[in-house]
Design a protein around this motif. Structure first.
Motif, PDB file in Angstrom:
ATOM      1  N   ALA A 178       2.210  -7.203 -30.124  1.00  0.00           N
ATOM      2  CA  ALA A 178       1.104  -7.325 -28.951  1.00  0.00           C
ATOM      3  C   ALA A 178       0.005  -6.027 -29.202  1.00  0.00           C
ATOM      4  N   ILE A 179       0.653  -4.797 -29.446  1.00  0.00           N
ATOM      5  CA  ILE A 179      -0.247  -3.714 -29.318  1.00  0.00           C
ATOM      6  C   ILE A 179      -1.280  -3.867 -30.521  1.00  0.00           C
ATOM      7  N   ARG A 181      -2.264  -6.650 -31.827  1.00  0.00           N
ATOM      8  CA  ARG A 181      -3.408  -7.682 -31.226  1.00  0.00           C
ATOM      9  C   ARG A 181      -4.363  -7.098 -30.371  1.00  0.00           C
ATOM     10  N   VAL A 182      -4.091  -6.239 -29.610  1.00  0.00           N
ATOM     11  CA  VAL A 182      -5.134  -5.813 -28.713  1.00  0.00           C
ATOM     12  C   VAL A 182      -5.883  -4.718 -29.274  1.00  0.00           C
ATOM     13  N   LYS A 183      -5.458  -4.091 -30.318  1.00  0.00           N
ATOM     14  CA  LYS A 183      -6.334  -3.202 -31.365  1.00  0.00           C
ATOM     15  C   LYS A 183      -7.230  -3.759 -31.746  1.00  0.00           C
ATOM     16  N   GLN A 184      -7.336  -5.162 -32.001  1.00  0.00           N
ATOM     17  CA  GLN A 184      -8.249  -5.845 -32.705  1.00  0.00           C
ATOM     18  C   GLN A 184      -9.489  -6.187 -31.864  1.00  0.00           C
ATOM     19  N   THR A 185      -9.468  -5.995 -30.554  1.00  0.00           N
ATOM     20  CA  THR A 185     -10.556  -6.271 -29.836  1.00  0.00           C
ATOM     21  C   THR A 185     -10.978  -5.441 -28.494  1.00  0.00           C
ATOM     22  N   ARG A 186     -10.202  -4.311 -28.678  1.00  0.00           N
ATOM     23  CA  ARG A 186     -10.409  -3.324 -27.405  1.00  0.00           C
ATOM     24  C   ARG A 186     -10.765  -1.911 -28.244  1.00  0.00           C
ATOM     25  N   SER A 187     -11.410  -1.020 -27.432  1.00  0.00           N
ATOM     26  CA  SER A 187     -11.701   0.338 -27.746  1.00  0.00           C
ATOM     27  C   SER A 187     -10.525   1.293 -27.745  1.00  0.00           C
ATOM     28  N   VAL A 188     -10.508   2.368 -28.387  1.00  0.00           N
ATOM     29  CA  VAL A 188      -9.583   3.212 -28.668  1.00  0.00           C
ATOM     30  C   VAL A 188      -9.022   3.741 -27.271  1.00  0.00           C
ATOM     31  N   ASN A 189      -9.824   4.061 -26.195  1.00  0.00           N
ATOM     32  CA  ASN A 189      -9.186   4.294 -24.943  1.00  0.00           C
ATOM     33  C   ASN A 189      -8.753   3.004 -24.319  1.00  0.00           C
ATOM     34  N   GLU A 190      -9.228   1.990 -24.359  1.00  0.00           N
ATOM     35  CA  GLU A 190      -8.375   0.758 -24.015  1.00  0.00           C
ATOM     36  C   GLU A 190      -7.229   0.543 -24.474  1.00  0.00           C
ATOM     37  N   VAL A 191      -7.006   0.720 -25.667  1.00  0.00           N
ATOM     38  CA  VAL A 191      -5.635   0.503 -26.473  1.00  0.00           C
ATOM     39  C   VAL A 191      -4.758   1.509 -25.948  1.00  0.00           C
ATOM     40  N   SER A 192      -5.216   2.897 -25.632  1.00  0.00           N
ATOM     41  CA  SER A 192      -4.218   3.934 -25.336  1.00  0.00           C
ATOM     42  C   SER A 192      -3.907   3.529 -23.815  1.00  0.00           C
ATOM     43  N   PHE A 194      -3.388   0.751 -22.574  1.00  0.00           N
ATOM     44  CA  PHE A 194      -2.539  -0.457 -22.643  1.00  0.00           C
ATOM     45  C   PHE A 194      -1.141  -0.052 -23.062  1.00  0.00           C
ATOM     46  N   VAL A 195      -1.070   0.740 -24.362  1.00  0.00           N
ATOM     47  CA  VAL A 195       0.274   1.100 -24.637  1.00  0.00           C
ATOM     48  C   VAL A 195       0.987   2.165 -23.760  1.00  0.00           C
ATOM     49  N   LYS A 196       0.196   2.689 -22.787  1.00  0.00           N
ATOM     50  CA  LYS A 196       0.725   3.648 -21.665  1.00  0.00           C
ATOM     51  C   LYS A 196       1.594   3.021 -20.578  1.00  0.00           C
ATOM     52  N   LYS A 197       1.469   1.667 -20.704  1.00  0.00           N
ATOM     53  CA  LYS A 197       1.949   0.648 -19.700  1.00  0.00           C
ATOM     54  C   LYS A 197       3.433   0.597 -19.959  1.00  0.00           C
ATOM     55  N   ARG A 225       5.956   4.713 -33.451  1.00  0.00           N
ATOM     56  CA  ARG A 225       6.226   6.091 -33.174  1.00  0.00           C
ATOM     57  C   ARG A 225       5.133   7.069 -33.709  1.00  0.00           C
ATOM     58  N   LYS A 226       4.327   6.526 -34.889  1.00  0.00           N
ATOM     59  CA  LYS A 226       3.567   7.674 -35.485  1.00  0.00           C
ATOM     60  C   LYS A 226       2.201   7.295 -34.784  1.00  0.00           C
ATOM     61  N   ASP A 227       1.729   6.118 -34.806  1.00  0.00           N
ATOM     62  CA  ASP A 227       0.335   5.852 -34.314  1.00  0.00           C
ATOM     63  C   ASP A 227       0.138   5.835 -32.788  1.00  0.00           C
ATOM     64  N   PHE A 228       1.427   5.891 -32.001  1.00  0.00           N
ATOM     65  CA  PHE A 228       1.107   6.287 -30.715  1.00  0.00           C
ATOM     66  C   PHE A 228       1.937   7.257 -30.046  1.00  0.00           C
ATOM     67  N   ALA A 229       2.060   8.141 -30.696  1.00  0.00           N
ATOM     68  CA  ALA A 229       3.021   9.281 -30.306  1.00  0.00           C
ATOM     69  C   ALA A 229       2.786   9.834 -28.860  1.00  0.00           C
ATOM     70  N   ASP A 230       1.379   9.710 -28.471  1.00  0.00           N
ATOM     71  CA  ASP A 230       0.983  10.322 -27.392  1.00  0.00           C
ATOM     72  C   ASP A 230       0.975   9.354 -26.401  1.00  0.00           C
ATOM     73  N   ASP A 231       1.300   8.024 -26.459  1.00  0.00           N
ATOM     74  CA  ASP A 231       0.973   7.022 -25.625  1.00  0.00           C
ATOM     75  C   ASP A 231       2.254   6.343 -25.260  1.00  0.00           C
ATOM     76  N   LEU A 232       3.234   6.215 -26.066  1.00  0.00           N
ATOM     77  CA  LEU A 232       4.480   5.561 -25.876  1.00  0.00           C
ATOM     78  C   LEU A 232       5.651   6.161 -25.660  1.00  0.00           C
ATOM     79  N   LEU A 233       6.197   6.006 -24.612  1.00  0.00           N
ATOM     80  CA  LEU A 233       7.873   6.728 -24.378  1.00  0.00           C
ATOM     81  C   LEU A 233       8.430   6.003 -25.190  1.00  0.00           C
TER      82      LEU A 233
END
Length: 471
Positions: A178-179, A181-192, A194-197, A225-233
């Motif tokens: 899901a993450i 797929r979202v990366k393919q169509t959204r900006s860096v901030n929008e992906v961030s 999304f993941v923070k949810k 864990r590596k690419d979304f360390a700042d966004d995903l708990l």
């Protein structure tokens, strides 16, 4: 999909004392549920989850890849459907716990659900979908979309501020897709955003075959864990789930006596093969019983204890319990709470079978002295601000029991948070006195008020008190 619903409860749920405005935590389960002769523990955990369907807004039940199944056999999804159908038979009796008389229309069930509401089986069936059938980071990409990953995207895009807790009983490959797929169509901030949810609790790392479980770089979990360390708990449990399995085996006679065969759900609860309910800690972590706030993994609870540190892959960080002394601490909490956790389940299975039984006490804590109180919610921790050398009196005497059972009290401090040790006088009384050392520095103290009734299964409820020391 989300529309605010109105549900007035006649009696609040029994593992929490909640205001009418309290909403359930949003929960997604990724399960590699299988036949009992292959891997029965997912079936066991699913039965338990159904017995607590009034405590969680079950947003998705995603059948997907795990240790013993790559590719995941799509026909195994029938075992999830079997548990839902058993829930259909038992839910009228479970509804007696909270006085619920009917279900909301499905359209409103798809809105925000309040604690104490038992959803219909039709709602649960509508949330049961197939996820990734293949595991590993190499599966992520154009050919890995699924109804499960599509649903996760829709859930995160809903106008709902609550976090989404993903419990990975198998692999979390569906969330990773899901993450991606979202990366393919959204900006860096929008992906961030999304993941923070999401909040992800994995029962070890099962995005692979069991025989290759040490090849951690194969897993999409490492990528998360590596690419979304700042966004995903990310909570990677390597302590509580093993102890859950072992303690279940040690107390198997109680499972046979009070769970198996009790109601339709109990008839679907299989004998164990490797261990008992190894996946259950993933949603016990979110259990709204007043013991821990899942937004703060420091707080110990029915899912053990975790610390943010280097993972077993030696290259990423997460909240985990694989190293000592954290593993031993986590196992210790699992042992401490296990009988209360099991008794709670047994009591609910009595309701499933008979439509009657014991209910949990309701914990009410107030401060008797004039200290600043930042929160009075019945589920969220009670927050108090004090100064070094202060003495506080905490009063739980207004706690009650819906069955008029007598109550016993225990006040204790979680020592892993902060460096200050408070003195607790009358720790076994309804009113406790807490003394803050005169030489205490600016710090935070976490106390827990633990309340048991003296009814069948001696049920428990909690309230956490967070004391901020100001200099």
């Amino acid at each position: 999909m989300k529309k605010t619903m109105i549900w007035m409860l006649l009696l609040m749920p029994l593992t929490v004392w909640a205001a009418k405005s309290d909403l359930k935590p949003r929960l997604v389960v990724c399960t590699d549920i299988a036949p009992a002769d292959v891997e029965p523990d997912d079936m066991e955990s699913m039965v338990r989850l159904m017995a607590y369907a009034d405590c969680f807004e079950i947003e998705a039940l995603i059948t997907s890849v795990g240790w013993n199944c790559d590719p995941y056999p799509v026909e195994w999804a029938q075992y999830l459907q079997r548990v839902i159908e058993a829930y259909r038979q038992d839910v009228p009796k479970l509804m007696e716990r909270s006085g619920q008389k009917k279900f909301l229309p499905l359209k409103k069930e798809n809105g925000q659900q309040r604690l104490g509401y038992w959803p219909s089986a039709e709602y649960l069936k509508s949330r049961a979908v197939m996820g990734s059938i293949h595991g590993g980071i190499k599966a992520i990409g154009e050919d890995n979309d699924s109804p499960g990953s599509d649903l996760l995207i829709r859930l995160a895009d809903e106008d709902d501020p609550r976090p989404i807790y993903v419990a990975a009983w198998g692999g979390a490959n569906t969330l990773a897709q899901a993450i991606w797929r979202v990366k393919q169509t959204r900006s860096v901030n929008e992906v961030s955003d999304f993941v923070k949810k999401f909040r992800l609790f994995t029962i070890t790392d099962q995005d692979m075959q069991y025989s290759m479980r040490m090849n951690l770089a194969y897993s999409s979990h490492m990528w998360l864990r590596k690419d979304f360390a700042d966004d995903l708990l990310f909570i990677w449990d390597e302590g509580a789930w093993q102890e859950q399995c072992q303690l279940g085996k040690q107390h198997w006679a109680q499972h046979q006596q009070h769970i198996q065969g009790h109601g339709a759900l109990g008839r679907e609860y299989p004998n164990y093969k490797w261990g008992v309910e190894g996946d259950t800690p993933s949603f016990l972590y979110v259990m709204p019983n007043g013991l821990n706030d899942p937004e703060d993994p420091h707080q110990a609870g029915w899912a053990g204890y975790h610390k943010h540190s280097l993972c077993a892959d030696l290259s990423t960080t997460a909240w985990t319990s694989w190293e000592e002394p954290v593993r031993n601490i986590s196992v210790g909490y699992k042992q401490r709470f296990y009988l209360d956790e099991l008794n709670d389940f047994c009591a609910r299975m009595q309701w499933a079978a008979e439509g009657k039984g014991n209910r949990n006490p309701l914990v009410a804590v107030r401060v008797l002295d004039g200290f600043a109180v930042k929160s009075t919610s019945s589920i969220a921790p009670l927050r108090i601000t004090v100064k070094a050398g202060d003495t506080i009196r905490l009063d739980a005497s207004r706690s009650s029991d819906p069955d008029s059972d007598a109550l016993s009290f225990l006040w204790w401090q979680q020592p892993e948070i902060g460096s200050t040790t408070a003195t607790i006088d009358n720790a076994s009384s309804a009113i406790a006195t807490v003394r803050i050392p005169a030489d205490a520095a600016s710090d935070t103290i976490h106390l827990v008020c633990e309340v048991h009734d003296d009814g069948p299964f001696r049920l428990v409820a909690y309230r956490r008190i967070i004391i901020a020391i100001e200099r």
